[in-house]
Design a protein around this motif. Structure first.
Motif, mmCIF file in Angstrom:
data_model
loop_
_atom_site.group_PDB
_atom_site.id
_atom_site.type_symbol
_atom_site.label_atom_id
_atom_site.label_comp_id
_atom_site.label_asym_id
_atom_site.label_seq_id
_atom_site.Cartn_x
_atom_site.Cartn_y
_atom_site.Cartn_z
ATOM 1 N N ARG A 1 -9.844 -1.222 6.152
ATOM 2 C CA ARG A 1 -8.750 -1.862 6.760
ATOM 3 C C ARG A 1 -9.060 -3.469 6.538
ATOM 4 O O ARG A 1 -8.024 -4.187 6.096
ATOM 5 N N GLU A 2 -9.937 -3.729 7.079
ATOM 6 C CA GLU A 2 -10.278 -5.388 7.185
ATOM 7 C C GLU A 2 -10.466 -5.813 5.757
ATOM 8 O O GLU A 2 -9.889 -6.854 5.588
ATOM 9 N N HIS B 1 -7.003 -6.122 4.504
ATOM 10 C CA HIS B 1 -6.282 -7.229 5.069
ATOM 11 C C HIS B 1 -6.864 -8.471 4.319
ATOM 12 O O HIS B 1 -5.971 -9.394 4.058
ATOM 13 N N ARG B 2 -8.286 -8.725 4.057
ATOM 14 C CA ARG B 2 -8.835 -9.797 3.574
ATOM 15 C C ARG B 2 -7.896 -10.147 2.025
ATOM 16 O O ARG B 2 -7.749 -11.415 1.703
ATOM 17 N N TYR C 1 -3.766 -1.735 4.827
ATOM 18 C CA TYR C 1 -4.108 -2.437 6.100
ATOM 19 C C TYR C 1 -3.153 -1.619 7.351
ATOM 20 O O TYR C 1 -3.628 -1.514 8.250
#
Length: 352
Positions: free
Chosen positions: A158-159, A162-163, A209
């Motif tokens: 997820r991170e 997100h990035r 995300y």
């Protein structure tokens, strides 16, 4: 031999629940030679109270107790969190009692007798119950470790999404800034189309995300977000068009959604730019449905001037190349319906 057995069981505490105190004393003496510590309880109430204190490794539960049976006590024991294994002890020749005890959660059983083999059989049952409990604990620990590793991987994924989404948004913003500094309308149009393609990909990562699924995207929610963004960015006085989405609730893998998002973005952008005369409002319809268990169909249609796929391409032709490339990537088939009275209908089918 006794010393080796004693070493194996040293520190193992047995709670023996039986109203036959004489047998309890006998077992305590015999089992002490093998390294066991035996704690006696003469009824269910005192046995459960001793269990609550902790420190019990295995329970031996007799069937016949004063005013009750072990089958009355057994469910209470197995409902305790992290309860010790239970060996059911019965003097009855009725095998159904032992079977019922196993059904209610006992790990093993032994038939009580006055023979010299009883202690050996009792110890064997205790060993099996302790081994099953050890295997259960190891399985639970392994499962917990797997769950923790999965949770860490999902959090990391997820991170990453997100990035990636933030990075793509930054790139799209840079493209928009670049377009604002250029006077050539062809170059501006090309940069705007590039920005929309970047948004189509970035939107996938934003959904990954935000959602609980890992590696799959809710297609209807993604398309709604994508088309809202397209309409917001392209709708103006020259193109006051509306986009209407009809989509079944489907989940697709990330790579298919990225490819499909680019296809939808290209087809809708083309319809916005070329389907209707400038200043004329029109409707652009996007429909996604499952044709059967293995095939999904995408339709993008309008009621405009129509499109001849054999005519020379307008613009740079990059959009057509992207459409063909994405359709091939998805293993799909993209074509234009020629038997419609007016407008354009692009149809793509692809396997799930």
């Amino acid at each position: 031999m006794d010393r080796e057995i004693s070493a194996d069981h040293r520190g193992t505490t047995i709670l023996y629940i039986d109203d036959d105190e004489a047998l309890g004393v006998l077992l305590r003496k015999n089992l002490a030679r093998q390294g066991f510590t035996v704690v006696n309880a003469i009824d269910g109430k005192s046995g459960l109270a001793r269990l609550e204190e902790g420190g019990i490794d295995v329970v031996a539960l007799d069937h016949y107790l004063l005013g009750e049976t072990g089958l009355d006590i057994l469910p209470v024991i197995v409902e305790m969190p992290d309860h010790p294994p239970v060996v059911y002890v019965t003097g009855s020749a009725d095998a159904s009692i032992a079977v019922e005890a196993l059904k209610r959660g006992a790990d093993d059983y032994v038939t009580k007798s006055v023979s010299t083999d009883f202690v050996d059989l009792f110890v064997a049952a205790l060993n099996q119950a302790l081994e099953r409990a050890r295997l259960r604990r190891e399985a639970l620990a392994a499962q917990e470790a797997i769950c923790q590793a999965r949770d860490r991987a999902e959090l990391l994924l997820r991170e990453v999404n997100h990035r990636v989404a933030n990075s793509l948004s930054l790139v799209a913003s840079l493209v928009r800034m670049q377009a604002s500094l250029i006077a050539d309308p062809v170059a501006v149009s090309a940069l705007q189309e590039t920005q929309m393609r970047i948004h189509a990909i970035g939107n996938v990562h934003r959904h990954l995300y935000a959602n609980d699924q890992v590696g799959t995207v809710d297609l209807d929610g993604y398309l709604k977000s994508l088309l809202d963004e397209l309409q917001s960015s392209m709708r103006d006085e020259a193109r006051p068009h509306d986009i209407v989405l009809t989509a079944e609730m489907l989940q697709l893998t990330t790579d298919k959604v990225i490819s499909l998002g680019l296809v939808v973005s290209e087809l809708v952008t083309n319809a916005f730019k070329y389907a209707y005369a400038q200043g004329t409002a029109g409707e652009i319809r996007v429909r996604v449905s499952r044709r059967d268990g293995y095939t999904i169909e995408l339709l993008v249609e309008d009621d405009g001037t129509g499109f001849d796929p054999d005519a020379p391409v307008k613009g740079t032709g990059l959009g057509t190349k992207i459409l063909n490339a994405m359709a091939a990537t998805m293993g799909g088939d993209l074509a234009y319906d020629r038997n419609i009275a007016a407008g354009t209908r692009a149809r793509m089918t692809f396997p799930v």
